[in-house]
Design an enzyme around this catalytic site. Structure first.
Site, PDB file in Angstrom:
ATOM      1  CE  LYS A 202       0.293   2.181   3.065  1.00  0.00           C
ATOM      2  NZ  LYS A 202       0.323   2.623   3.632  1.00  0.00           N
ATOM      3  CB  THR A 203       2.249   3.755  -0.677  1.00  0.00           C
ATOM      4  OG1 THR A 203       2.578   5.467  -0.481  1.00  0.00           O
ATOM      5  CG2 THR A 203       3.203   2.727  -1.375  1.00  0.00           C
ATOM      6  CG  ASP A 205       3.864   8.558  -0.378  1.00  0.00           C
ATOM      7  OD1 ASP A 205       3.052   9.433  -1.211  1.00  0.00           O
ATOM      8  OD2 ASP A 205       4.918   8.434   0.027  1.00  0.00           O
ATOM      9  CE1 TYR A 243      -4.820  35.862 -10.363  1.00  0.00           C
ATOM     10  CE2 TYR A 243      -6.582  34.601 -10.313  1.00  0.00           C
ATOM     11  CZ  TYR A 243      -5.918  35.759 -10.181  1.00  0.00           C
ATOM     12  OH  TYR A 243      -7.030  36.151  -9.399  1.00  0.00           O
ATOM     13  N   GLY A 251       3.604  13.084  -2.004  1.00  0.00           N
ATOM     14  CA  GLY A 251       4.427  11.930  -2.254  1.00  0.00           C
ATOM     15  C   GLY A 251       5.745  12.161  -1.418  1.00  0.00           C
ATOM     16  CE1 TYR A 426      -3.098  13.954   5.714  1.00  0.00           C
ATOM     17  CE2 TYR A 426      -2.459  16.382   4.576  1.00  0.00           C
ATOM     18  CZ  TYR A 426      -1.815  15.403   5.194  1.00  0.00           C
ATOM     19  OH  TYR A 426      -0.995  15.613   6.592  1.00  0.00           O
TER      20      TYR A 426
HETATM   21  P1  FBP Z   1       2.832   6.158   3.464  1.00  0.00           P
HETATM   22  O1  FBP Z   1       3.490   5.947   3.474  1.00  0.00           O
HETATM   23  O2  FBP Z   1       2.400   5.783   5.223  1.00  0.00           O
HETATM   24  O3  FBP Z   1       1.354   5.473   2.418  1.00  0.00           O
HETATM   25  O4  FBP Z   1       1.885   7.953   3.381  1.00  0.00           O
HETATM   26  C1  FBP Z   1       2.412   8.881   2.248  1.00  0.00           C
HETATM   27  C2  FBP Z   1       1.536   9.760   2.819  1.00  0.00           C
HETATM   28  O5  FBP Z   1       0.160  10.117   2.366  1.00  0.00           O
HETATM   29  C3  FBP Z   1       2.375  10.332   1.915  1.00  0.00           C
HETATM   30  O6  FBP Z   1       2.215  11.031   0.786  1.00  0.00           O
HETATM   31  C4  FBP Z   1       2.216  12.261   2.590  1.00  0.00           C
HETATM   32  O7  FBP Z   1       3.784  12.903   2.718  1.00  0.00           O
HETATM   33  C5  FBP Z   1       1.884  11.333   4.242  1.00  0.00           C
HETATM   34  O8  FBP Z   1       1.877   9.829   4.279  1.00  0.00           O
HETATM   35  C6  FBP Z   1       1.886  12.305   5.332  1.00  0.00           C
HETATM   36  O9  FBP Z   1       1.360  11.663   6.341  1.00  0.00           O
HETATM   37  P2  FBP Z   1       0.437  11.846   7.133  1.00  0.00           P
HETATM   38  O10 FBP Z   1      -0.638  12.264   6.978  1.00  0.00           O
HETATM   39  O11 FBP Z   1       0.915  10.715   8.384  1.00  0.00           O
HETATM   40  O12 FBP Z   1       0.985  13.669   7.874  1.00  0.00           O
END
Ligand code: FBP
Length: 555
Positions: A202-203, A205, A243, A251, A426
């Site tokens: 999962k991620t 990123d 703009y 990421g 988010y």
């Molecule tokens: P994971 O590596 O746990 O999947 O999370 C990635 C991520 O969404 C990054 O893109 C971002 O920098 C980070 O989490 C933000 O995390 P948090 O919400 O804990 O600050």
């Protein structure tokens, strides 16, 4: 509870499984592949994982089931940042487990890995699971960033498993969490606990990828969500023509998200952190590169544009990295209190000027004041600069404005420059999973149970051939130790899964590189629109351009 029409419709969606998994355990058999070895440091990793190292890769095929029938009680954990599709991993796991034996039980540990240590859990049933099918988010059980990595934690985890008769743990997480899954699997095997451990990739990123993992789940939906928004901004920008939009995308480290969004939307500028590092670019050079595009477009009467900035870029700028290291040193220990006691920014600035080297101060001095203050005021519990909080979209816009002012004074630039800022992060992590992520995640979860049922441990649930229709996907498992090498972490050599950064000789970056000069000065925007869940497969089921380019399906 109020439920949106889309949510109701998504409950009905039946995720597509790989062909070989469609008839359940009764028609699934294991095909063994070769023994495996880690990508590097084989001897060291073999020594650290005597019970789980070197196992064979496996794939599932249609055939007579030879797994040993036993009652399974499985615990599942969601670990780290949210990624669309996590619920479907749990649903796939649950469905496979119940289809195999109604007496099987699935526990969900709440709030991430800490839920296992605190024995905080729920037992899933149909009614509860059905409320989360094909939905985004991790709220089914919550997530957390506690790391499961110490012997003491493993001993507690083993006790909790014993208490509930748990036969297997499934950890859904990124590179760190899956590294820890491998270490936990080794512990459980070494202590004859009978508990298997399986990981799922999962991620959003996209940096958990290698020859075995084609894509981490969530990347598809998150990048589609950001690309929709970037495309909308491009259209707005091309309509109003007034703009320059500076858009930072998530990421934490790698630039896969930014690159995929650029491939989808063809903005005027997209920075790639890995290139910045390879070329040892300075902040000033990056600002000049953007200012060049602004100037060229202005000369054609286009005082507008879109620049995509990867979240982690400043950490890849060598001079900025050195500045951060000096700041962390400057405020280490008691010196932070001394600094904090200073009343005005002027006094603080003098303290900084006195403490930094000439090179570091030269970089600090060119930063806009709000960024300078961010570097000193927003610090993590260890006192370190929180690089991820730096508003790099504002930093680069301000530096570009400075460059343009200089060029205006020199008479080379006559345009207008007005910036807007955005951060997309988010917004994409909990979107309804695309059909691809819904199918992929459900398959990963379903497949994880097959690995459990066949007695594997220390394996990652692997579903591949993903650029083809789901019917042709290949399900199986890969020992996690195969993806590991030794890296220096917090002053110690540790076995870890290698993080995948953007490869500058890879097809996605090369495709971008060949076209970006044109995209910079022309207006070549493309508008991907919103994710489509219902309609032709050619619109609804396609995955990322990154994967298509990597698989040679797009030239
Ligand atoms: P994971 O590596 O746990 O999947 O999370 C990635 C991520 O969404 C990054 O893109 C971002 O920098 C980070 O989490 C933000 O995390 P948090 O919400 O804990 O600050």
């Amino acid at each position: 509870m109020n439920i949106s029409p889309l949510q109701t419709a998504r409950y009905e969606y039946m995720p597509k499984l790989p062909g070989m998994l469609r008839n359940g355990i009764s028609e699934i058999c294991v095909k063994e592949g070769n023994d495996t070895q880690s990508v590097a440091d084989q001897e060291k990793i073999a020594a650290l994982f005597p019970n789980t190292y070197g196992k064979k890769e496996i794939t599932f095929e249609k055939g007579a089931n030879t797994s040993v029938s036993k009652k399974q009680a499985v615990g599942v954990i969601l670990s780290g940042g949210q990624a669309p599709g996590g619920h479907n991993v749990v649903c796939g796991l649950y469905d496979a487990l119940k289809a195999t034996d109604k007496e099987n039980v699935l526990y969900g540990f709440k709030g991430g890995p800490s839920g296992l240590l605190e024995d905080s859990y729920i037992e899933f049933d149909d009614a509860y699971i059905n409320m989360f099918r094909n939905t985004g988010g991790f709220d089914i059980i919550g997530s957390g960033r506690t790391k499961l990595e110490t012997e003491e934690q493993f001993a507690v985890a083993a006790e909790v498993c014993k208490k509930h008769g748990i036969t297997a743990i499934v950890i859904i997480g990124g590179d760190d969490s899956n590294t820890n899954a491998a270490v936990l699997a080794e512990y459980m095997a070494a202590h004859n606990t009978g508990v298997q451990v399986i990981g799922c990739p999962k991620t959003i990123d996209g940096d958990l990828k290698n020859e075995d993992i084609e894509i981490s789940f969530g990347f598809d939906t998150a990048t589609k969500t950001y690309s929709e928004l970037i495309g909308n901004i491009e259209r707005d920008c091309n309509s109003a023509k007034k703009y320059w939009h500076f858009i930072k995308v998530m990421g934490r480290s790698a630039s896969h998200v930014a690159l995929e969004c650029a491939l989808e939307t063809q903005p005027n500028i997209c920075l790639i952190s890995e290139e910045v590092e390879a070329k040892k670019m300075s902040l000033s050079q990056i600002a000049d590169q953007i200012a060049d595009a602004v100037e060229k477009r202005a000369a054609k009467g286009m005082n507008f544009g879109v620049a995509v900035i990867p979240e982690g870029v400043v950490e890849f700028v060598p001079e900025f990295k050195a500045l951060i290291a000096e700041i962390n040193e400057l405020l280490a220990g008691a010196k932070a209190d001394e600094f904090n006691a200073l009343a005005s920014w002027e006094e603080k600035y003098a303290f900084i000027e006195n403490g930094l080297s000439g090179d570091a101060m030269a970089v600090f001095a060119i930063l806009p004041q709000n960024i300078q203050q961010q570097l000193f005021l927003e610090r993590d519990p260890h006192g370190n600069v929180q690089v991820s909080l730096i508003e790099s979209e504002k930093l680069f816009a301000a530096m570009v404005a400075d460059k343009l002012a200089q060029r205006k004074a020199a008479g080379t630039y006559k345009g207008k420059f007005s910036a807007q800022y955005h951060f997309f992060g988010y917004e994409g992590r909990c979107a309804f999973p695309s059909n691809f992520d819904a199918d992929y995640c459900y398959s990963l979860g379903y497949n994880a149970f097959m690995l459990i049922q066949y007695g594997f441990t220390g394996y990652l649930s692997k579903v591949s051939n993903l650029s083809r229709p789901a019917e042709e996907w290949i399900a199986g498992g890969m020992p996690i130790t195969k993806m590991m090498n030794m890296e220096r972490r917090h002053g110690e050599d540790k076995p870890v899964i290698r993080k995948a950064l953007v490869e500058l000789d890879g097809a996605p970056f090369r495709y971008f590189e060949e076209r970006r000069d044109t995209w910079a000065v022309e207006t070549c925007y493309t508008f991907p629109g919103a994710i489509q869940y219902f309609g032709p497969a050619s619109v609804c089921d396609i995955t990322t351009r990154t994967l298509a380019l990597e698989k040679g399906m797009l030239k």
